[in-house]
Design an enzyme around this catalytic site. Sequence first.
Site, mmCIF file in Angstrom:
data_model
loop_
_atom_site.group_PDB
_atom_site.id
_atom_site.type_symbol
_atom_site.label_atom_id
_atom_site.label_comp_id
_atom_site.label_asym_id
_atom_site.label_seq_id
_atom_site.Cartn_x
_atom_site.Cartn_y
_atom_site.Cartn_z
ATOM 1 C CG ASP A 1 -2.080 -0.911 1.144
ATOM 2 O OD1 ASP A 1 -2.102 -1.741 0.229
ATOM 3 O OD2 ASP A 1 -2.971 -0.823 2.016
ATOM 4 C CG HIS B 1 2.116 -0.161 4.403
ATOM 5 N ND1 HIS B 1 1.809 -1.136 5.340
ATOM 6 C CD2 HIS B 1 1.004 0.611 4.264
ATOM 7 C CE1 HIS B 1 0.564 -0.958 5.756
ATOM 8 N NE2 HIS B 1 0.050 0.090 5.122
#
Length: 281
Positions: A104, A249
């Site tokens: 992400d 992430h």
Amino acid sequence: MKKDQMLSGRRAVLRIAACLGAALTTRLLTAGQAQTPGSPATPVPSGGAQTASLVTGPQNPSTYRLQPMTEGAQPRYRRALPPVRKAPILEMPELGRTMVLTFDDGPHPDYTPGILRTLREYDVRAMFFVCGEMADAHRDLLREADDDGHIICNHTWSHPLMTSLRPSQIRGEMGRTSAVVEDILGAPPLWYRAPYGAWNRYAFEIGSEMGMEPLAWTVDSLDWETPGTDSIVRRVLGGAGPGAIVLSHDAGGDRSQSVAALRRYLPRLLDDGYRIAVPHR
């Protein structure tokens, strides 16, 4: 005598007219019979060479008569919109002994390239949920991920808490990101994820209107807490299972631990018999 001559003249004119009419009718009928469906038509221009030049391509009436109607039309087959869900997809057990890796907040020039190199080394594909402002700023990285076969997904424009936004703001955040992804890659994303995992009815409705499915996760690596590389590796391996979706992430802070952890847990997952793949729609 004069009267008889006039009558004879009229009869002659009528006979000539009748003969001409019969000949013309026969010619028209013959032309109509010769031009059967599927056979080439011979155009009879009424306006000289200029009119004839307008008729191009196949002369089958079923072809050229439809051309003006279909020119500029949308593709015949369009992807059906997904259902409006009440909860995001959390896992994909239908994939069998397969796991899905997701990243992400990127792309980020300091961390995304390292993740892409590791994924490329092991020839696996992942899903990147990008923020529109990051994608717009780092277009080459987005293209690189797409060229490697990874799935580019929508993570809003600026990573807001969507449950605090009005529907028009949600639409703007998601729509703007889909637009920039389409501008860069030629196609809009088919998956989206709410920042912080905060979903609401409007997010589901708007996502569906934009042709996207909502995807959450099964395993949170907690790399966003920067707990240390060992902790991230243990959490991913401990949550491994068929159909599991792993959240990591590649932006949003210092993600060097995330890059290092991937290099360690990815070969372990493969050695344990897991296949790393992405869903297709």
